[in-house]
Design an enzyme around this catalytic site. Structure first.
Site, short mmCIF file in Angstrom:
data_model
loop_
_atom_site.label_atom_id
_atom_site.label_comp_id
_atom_site.label_asym_id
_atom_site.label_seq_id
_atom_site.Cartn_x
_atom_site.Cartn_y
_atom_site.Cartn_z
CB VAL B 74 -0.98 0.04 1.20
CG1 VAL B 74 -2.16 -0.87 0.95
CG2 VAL B 74 -0.29 -0.31 2.51
CE LYS B 75 5.71 0.77 -3.61
NZ LYS B 75 4.89 -0.36 -4.09
NE ARG B 76 -3.20 3.59 1.70
CZ ARG B 76 -3.36 2.92 0.56
NH1 ARG B 76 -2.36 2.77 -0.28
NH2 ARG B 76 -4.54 2.42 0.25
#
Lengths: 250, 250
Positions: B74-76
């Protein structure tokens, strides 16, 4: 107005579900749409509810008058083919503008630069740990200024803006200097403690220069059944504070 | 195996919808689950389909055998109260581990550090523009190395890993040196052109040191109706290549 609606914070009469969040936002939008320049839902609050949260986000889009932009705060950043998928979600399903994370560089930002859409790039954030990396100096400049400078250079290829936390007014002036006249989105006024006057003085008081966001201090202005009218009052008072600072400030 | 399933890439017999994506992934998982260490769907591909995509992601979770971790890519990265909402989505709805973006610093990572869950922090990515900021030097060290060092220091508070693109083997050795024995997730083998032997030589050949991901070159190994058996063959051949590099490599 930041629509960061958390089901656990809803007034007692509203169901703590995606449908409740939709109803709450609907009331907030009806109470404020004549006095706001944009709405900014943070995607996290909707994603946390799974697919019904995404439905709720689409419903919010439909409720917001067409002349008011929706800035979808997603802070995404991923490689080209994937960023393109995020952009599909952000624009086709939901928003007029997005927030993106610069860590992966230009090719992770470019897919979000579409005609008629705006991209706000995280520059200097309002959280305590923003200094972990954003303040690291190279060639005499902190990372956040390098990001501001790079973003300004990308602005020729689409509508670019920056995200700069309201809690860092001492750095805003330098950011504005290197970034030219790109719009600066300023979260952190209200619950996070930012100062409107300092923001306007440093980010700019002309139309399109500064977009100030407030979430919790507006949508949760009252925990009770009068939440919508309380939100309107809080919104009016922030609007007046902004306009005072624009008129009287340096 | 990266489940980055794009409806437009499905074989002719499969409907280009969320249901089609679910059916395709189901066949891929059945064909490969005895020979993979983890599945890594990138959330972008599912979010692009709106709420039905999120449903599809939940269904994938249910299909994957319980002893195989699901890494939700998700690379949040967002401030505390918001990151907490992303973590709720990522873990309660879907995954055993996530990818996160370090730009906002430790307090944006910490909410993802939950007992029994893993957090892979973006360090050096495989895209061309990764050099825009990740390579900027401060105090004689590029940003990606500062991130690796910081991440290693956070490892005491939870299960931390790093994401390092397979296309940058020349930097992997330095990352491994500063990061101790944290797991390194390596995307970019296959379609993006990374070299397995160089990855293993630099990231480490011991169990838990290196997690190599391949997406497109496995799931789209054949465009036709034999996609599942072709995926199995591609997966077996990558597994054998990895094990050969572990056995024969330096």
């Amino acid at each position: 107005v930041g629509l960061d609606t958390d089901p656990s914070q809803l007034p007692e009469s509203i169901c703590r579900s995606a449908a409740g969040v939709t109803a709450f936002n609907s009331a907030i939008i009806r109470a404020t749409s004549d006095i706001v320049c944009a709405y900014k839902p943070n995607a996290a609050f909707y994603e946390a509810m799974g697919s019904s949260g995404i439905d709720s986000l689409s419903r919010i889009r439909a409720m917001i008058p067409g002349d008011i932009p929706l800035i979808l705060d997603v802070k995404r950043g991923d490689i080209g083919n994937t960023a393109d998928r995020y952009a599909a979600f952000a624009y086709d399903v939901i928003g007029d503008a997005v927030t993106v994370n610069p860590y992966m560089g230009f090719d992770a930002v470019k897919p979000f630069m579409r005609p008629g859409k705006g991209v706000f790039i995280l520059c200097l954030t309002s959280n305590h740990s923003s200094s972990d990396f954003q303040m690291l100096e190279s060639d005499g400049e902190p990372l956040f200024l390098r990001v501001a400078r790079a973003a300004a250079s990308w602005a020729g290829e689409g509508e670019i803006g920056l995200v700069v936390g309201a809690t860092k007014p001492e750095h805003m002036k330098r950011i504005r200097e290197v970034a030219g006249n790109v719009p600066i989105l300023v979260p952190g006024v209200g619950a996070q403690g930012g100062d409107v006057e300092a923001v306007i003085a440093n980010c700019g008081k002309n139309p399109g220069e500064t977009v100030i966001n407030s979430s919790r201090s507006i949508i949760y202005a009252s925990p009770g059944e009068d939440f919508a009218s309380a939100a309107r009052s809080a919104c009016l008072s922030l609007r007046d504070e902004i306009n005072r600072a624009r008129r009287d400030g340096k």
